[in-house]
Design an enzyme around this catalytic site. Structure first.
Site, short mmCIF file in Angstrom:
data_model
loop_
_atom_site.label_atom_id
_atom_site.label_comp_id
_atom_site.label_asym_id
_atom_site.label_seq_id
_atom_site.Cartn_x
_atom_site.Cartn_y
_atom_site.Cartn_z
N GLU A 134 -78.69 79.15 -74.67
CA GLU A 134 -79.90 79.68 -74.04
C GLU A 134 -79.77 79.80 -72.52
O GLU A 134 -80.22 80.78 -71.93
CB GLU A 134 -81.12 78.83 -74.40
CG GLU A 134 -81.62 79.02 -75.83
CD GLU A 134 -80.89 78.17 -76.85
OE1 GLU A 134 -80.02 77.36 -76.44
OE2 GLU A 134 -81.16 78.30 -78.05
N HIS B 255 -89.66 72.73 -83.02
CA HIS B 255 -89.73 74.15 -83.37
C HIS B 255 -91.18 74.61 -83.49
O HIS B 255 -91.45 75.62 -84.11
CB HIS B 255 -89.00 74.44 -84.69
CG HIS B 255 -87.51 74.27 -84.60
ND1 HIS B 255 -86.92 73.06 -84.44
CD2 HIS B 255 -86.51 75.18 -84.62
CE1 HIS B 255 -85.60 73.20 -84.40
NE2 HIS B 255 -85.31 74.48 -84.49
#
Lengths: 367, 337, 347
Positions: free
Chosen positions: B72, B141
């Site tokens: 990321e 998540h």
């Protein structure tokens, strides 16, 4: 060139213990070998320092062949390759005394020469992990101490691509005298270059192990001699198509190969491949099979010298640019008193013949 | 009703899910502008872990729908560098929780570059990412982190609650020369709505949408809570005859303060419903602005509906406990009406 | 064509001029910082000139560079004007960033300079992104990321290398190994002796060159650039160099001794290159003196310019946050513009 010396421990006295009756083996692992521009151009393989450390561990393991009669002194480096090798090689640590030389590190080839100078007085055999350049740097300072050279550099004409363990075994046999050094060593020639010019390089000398080259490049730059078009010629201490570099060019034109311990050398002058006296294919650098024009070639006896006029160029040694010169005359001369190199394979054969690998057991003792 | 919503309703529409609306926005912008490309994890042949990019890969190929390593910081940083040098990347950060991994590039490079350079850099980068609990996806998540980005100077943050907003905001974000985060609540991807078909339709960043008009209570709701608040409003109207006005701010930064304040001046009552954690957050910002501008119009204490400062737990009974929903909005309305 | 090419005598003299300019700029910046004229922090490039100049000698004017916190040298090597750089250091409106960036954030994107950077290790992802743009548009350019030895320990640096290597992007990572990451020696920060060895993890070439020799750096970056432009992907070039000054101005440097500094100064990149050019009759002593005088005058002009330049108006603090100013900021800008006060209610 940091001041700290991560391999040395403050309290270790590196001078050889005068009461020790053990043979002493010096170990040089060059942390800088094989990290140059040839990793980018040409086809040089990459030997990183972890691989060098593993090879050093193999050498230590091999040395245990003479565990009872041996001790080891290693050159330090900032990254501590030898230190880590000694630490990880448990077998070696228990088998014989081992220490890191106490010395101030420069982080350059000067370290190798400093260590080699110490080894000249203190050791019976030196194991070198590096290329031609490292072997030469050791040879310049180590006098007639036998050298076992293991290839971990980029240009590796002299060092053998031999397994480190076998190199360690050979070093152990030679150091302890189990195999007489005279039976298994040869003196490799060298080539000396002397610059005469009006500039600052006047009087500069350098010594090459395999080849002293003249390049038309203006600058040392990234050191490696890569582009065959830049090469004007030079003098080699050996000439064989099985070598890499200028000695391969000489080897391609000479009717008989010249090997490392043949006295003297060969002078070659290169020219445009289209107009040269003879044009050959030769491996001028790892991964570079070039078409090279050879204008002249000449067998030289030790002490014979040839002159190169260098209006603008670099004098190289063993495939690396070393000395920038302008308006210079460079004298190149093969010498015979080079390093004393151990033939690993022959050492092992002689060692076997002399029972150097025999182990005394209960049954062998009864005989 | 804002001018924008009126304009939207005048245009031709079709029924799409939020997921389809976002994909349509991406497709239209990819077709419209060759500088636009998508970059993220598994957005290509895989079609996106929540199937948003879907078949775009087949249409546009791997040059424009770029799969990345699981990296990321690396690809968010690369998108930042690419945006400064002439292209218009659209990043997909698979889950907003992963923005922590990329935060250095987001806060110190993407957000600051234009300003630090005295305006001499454009930063036309869009970051799409998913938020929200309700899927049993547990704490790493399911987060709702949009307050971070809305808070951080130099970033714009939008969070659609309807399919029309999802398409319009995504397109506006891509066309913007500033970094815009699009926060997609993953529980509403299947929610349907009427979406303008006009390829030039965008939802301007900084404009709220009044989704239901009412005179009695204002509910400013975001993302999933827009739809749930609308349902609650209907049942409250049936049961109590109270008319609730539901506003989707759509854009968190900049925030359409005016539309919200005007509504509160009319109703005198305000509920702020947003899934982010309650403390120091999006709710607080809206409350602060309303009290600055409409303090004397308030007839009751302002109510907040959000996640009570916990992470999103895994087990359904636990998740249901902390996840704000339409019932919480109803309870809040009942408290002040 | 390169900005200046070390293959020609003129190019070499230009390279020397730029190294002199960098040194003079940074010596002046250090002095003016000590005098209190320059606010904030300054990190000086003195001693490392050959790395920036050698790298940029191998680049075309439209190639990109991403710089570090020690970025003055990269700026000058790339061709930025010392006048506007100095004005930026002084925090003036005429500076490259209108006074918003200062020493650590000088940038000129149009000139291919993607910014000095206050975050160690942030440049490589940005340069990788520039290379992504280049690759996406099929442009004939490359991107270079300068990074220090300290940055090689940063995670995002490795993410960038992996990404660039995996996608064969036209980027060159130039590691300026000046032997210290802030105040800690390089060997106490890394387990590898050659930082170039890290390239092997990404299956790209990594090599180490003498960073005190401008010709060595240029030659290596030139090879790396060819490789990048041929579509073969990134290269890591480690340049071994040394910073003569502290990590920042005012650093008391307890971590090293004078003898070490002197050893490196013996190999000074400017002295050695000057000597070689004079030796080669490409420069006379007199011409060198002239060059020195010219450079010093240019830096003096830059300081004069910066001192006389305009301090930014307070309301300019609100410019450039976004392409379009949001109402949240606009109300402060308006208030600052009108009466210098704050908008009603809060601040």
């Amino acid at each position: 060139m940091a001041s700290s010396d991560s391999d040395s421990s403050a309290d270790s006295e590196s001078d050889r213990d005068p009461d020790s009756d053990r043979a002493r083996v010096g170990l040089v692992v060059n942390p800088a070998a094989g990290r140059d521009v040839r990793r980018l151009t040409g086809g040089a393989s990459v030997v990183d320092n972890y691989a060098k450390r593993r090879i050093a561990e193999c050498v230590l393991e091999g040395l245990t062949v003479a565990a009872d009669g041996i001790e080891v002194a290693a050159m330090p480096s900032r990254a501590g390759i030898a230190r880590d090798a000694l630490a990880e090689s448990d077998v070696a640590a228990d088998a014989f005394p081992a220490e890191i030389l106490e010395m101030t590190l420069e982080g350059s080839a000067a370290d190798t020469r400093t260590a080699a100078a110490r080894f000249r007085e203190e050791t019976d055999t030196i194991v070198v992990l590096g290329g031609d350049g490292t072997t030469r740097d050791v040879a310049l300072e180590s006098g007639s101490v036998p050298i076992v050279a293991v290839a971990t550099g980029t240009n590796t004409v002299v060092p053998s691509p031999v397994d480190g363990t076998l190199a360690g075994v050979a070093a152990g046999l030679v150091a302890t005298g189990a195999v007489p050094a005279d039976d298994v060593t040869t003196r490799h020639g060298t080539v000396e270059a002397t610059v005469r010019s009006s500039g600052t390089a006047d009087g500069s000398r350098l010594t090459a192990l395999v080849s002293a080259e003249i390049s038309s490049r203006s600058f040392v730059g990234t050191r490696a001699l890569l582009d065959p078009a830049d090469l004007r010629g030079g003098v080699v201490s050996r000439a064989h198509p099985g070598d890499v570099g200028l000695s391969a060019v000489a080897g391609a034109v000479m009717s008989e190969p010249v090997v490392g311990d043949d006295p003297g050398g060969v002078a070659v002058r290169l020219d445009d491949p289209d107009t040269a006296e003879r044009t050959v294919r030769a491996v001028v650098a790892p991964g570079v099979l070039a078409t090279v024009g050879v204008e002249s070639w000449e067998r030289l006896e030790p002490g014979d010298s040839v002159l190169f006029e260098v209006p603008d160029g670099v004098v190289g040694a063993d495939g690396e640019r070393e000395l920038e010169t302008t308006d210079a005359t460079v004298e190149l001369c093969p010498l015979k008193a080079g390093p004393r190199l151990v033939d690993v394979e022959r050492t092992l054969a002689v060692g076997a013949r002399r029972g150097g690998f025999d182990v005394e057991t209960a049954s062998s003792a009864r005989e | 009703m804002t001018a924008q919503v009126e304009r939207e309703l005048e245009t031709e529409t079709e029924e799409l899910t939020v997921r389809e609306a976002i994909r349509q926005a991406l497709r239209e912008e990819l077709e419209r502008d060759e500088d636009v490309f998508l970059i993220g994890e598994d957005i290509g042949e895989f079609g996106g872990v929540l199937e948003v990019t879907g078949d775009l890969y087949e249409e546009f190929g791997d040059e424009r729908i770029k799969d990345t390593p699981i990296s990321e910081a690396g690809f968010t940083g690369a998108a930042t560098g690419a945006a400064a040098t002439g292209t218009r990347p659209v990043v997909e950060l698979m889950f907003s929780d992963f923005s922590g991994v990329a935060m250095e590039q987001i806060m110190n490079q993407m957000a600051k570059m234009r300003y630090m350079f005295g305006g001499k850099a454009e930063m036309p980068v869009t970051v799409r990412t998913t938020e929200g609990g309700g899927m049993g996806a547990a704490s790493q998540h399911s987060g709702t982190v949009h307050t971070w980005m809305a808070h951080f100077p130099g970033l714009k943050a939008v969070a659609p609650g309807t399919a029309a907003a999802a398409k319009g905001l995504t397109k506006a974000a891509i066309r913007s020369n500033d970094p815009v985060f699009v926060f997609e609540n993953k529980m509403i991807y299947e929610q349907t709505g009427q979406v303008p078909t006009d390829e030039d339709y965008t939802a301007p960043i900084g404009e709220a949408a009044i989704e239901r008009e009412g005179d009695d209570v204002t509910v400013v709701a975001t993302q999933r809570l827009v739809g749930e608040s609308l349902q609650t409003a209907e049942s409250i109207a049936d049961e109590f005859g109270l008319e609730v006005e539901v506003i989707d701010p759509r854009s968190l930064y900049p925030l359409d303060t005016e539309t919200i304040v005007e509504s509160v001046r009319k109703t005198g009552r305000l509920i702020v419903a947003d899934e982010s954690p309650l403390s120091y957050g999006t709710h607080a910002e809206i409350v602060a602005r309303v009290q600055e501008e409409a303090f004397f119009s308030l007839d009751a204490p302002i109510q907040r509906v959000g996640t009570p400062d916990t992470h999103m737990p895994f087990s359904p009974p636990l998740e249901n406990e902390v996840l704000p929903d339409g019932d919480d909005v109803r309870a809040a309305i009942e408290r002040i009406s | 064509m390169a900005n200046y090419n070390l293959e020609s005598s003129e190019g070499r003299v230009e390279a020397l001029r730029r190294m002199l300019l960098i040194r003079a700029f940074d010596e002046e910046a250090g002095d003016r910082f000590a005098d209190g004229e320059i606010p904030g922090f300054v990190h000086l490039y003195i001693g490392e000139e050959a790395v920036g100049v050698g790298t940029c000698a191998a680049l075309d004017p439209d190639d990109y560079i991403a710089s570090t916190h020690r970025g003055h040298g990269h700026c000058i090597a790339k061709g930025l004007d010392p006048k506007y750089m100095m004005a930026e250091l002084y925090g003036k409106a005429e500076g490259y960033c209108n006074g918003k960036g200062g020493s650590m954030h000088i940038a000129d994107v149009d000139a291919g300079m993607l910014g000095a950077n206050g975050i160690v290790g942030a440049g490589p992802p940005l340069a990788t992104g520039a290379a992504l743009s280049i690759d996406y548009d099929d442009r004939d350019q490359i991107a270079v990321s300068f990074l220090g030895d300290g940055a090689v320990a940063q995670g995002q640096v490795h993410e960038a290398m992996n990404l660039a290597a995996t996608w064969d992007l036209p980027v060159v990572f130039v590691v300026e190994n000046n032997q210290y990451g802030e105040g800690t020696p390089v060997e106490d920060q890394h387990n590898v002796d050659n930082l170039s060895d890290t390239a092997q993890a990404y299956d790209i070439p990594g090599l180490t060159v003498d960073g005190m020799d401008v010709t060595a750096v240029a030659e290596a970056v030139d090879e790396a650039r060819s490789r990048a432009r041929n579509g073969n992907g990134p290269t890591l070039v480690e340049a071994e160099t040394y910073r003569y000054r502290g990590h920042y101005e005012g650093d008391e440097e307890p971590y090293r001794d004078e003898a070490e500094i002197e050893r490196w100064k013996d190999r000074d990149p400017i002295d050695s290159f000057t000597e070689r050019l004079i030796d080669r009759d490409e420069l006379t002593e007199a011409e060198f003196e002239e060059l020195q005088t010219e450079v010093e005058a240019k830096i003096q002009d830059a300081v004069d310019y910066a001192q006389d330049a305009t301090p930014p108006e307070p309301h300019e603090a609100y410019d450039d946050m976004f392409g379009e100013i949001p109402p949240e900021i606009e109300r402060f800008a308006t208030a600052a513009r009108t009466d210098g006060g704050t908008p009603g209610g809060d601040r």
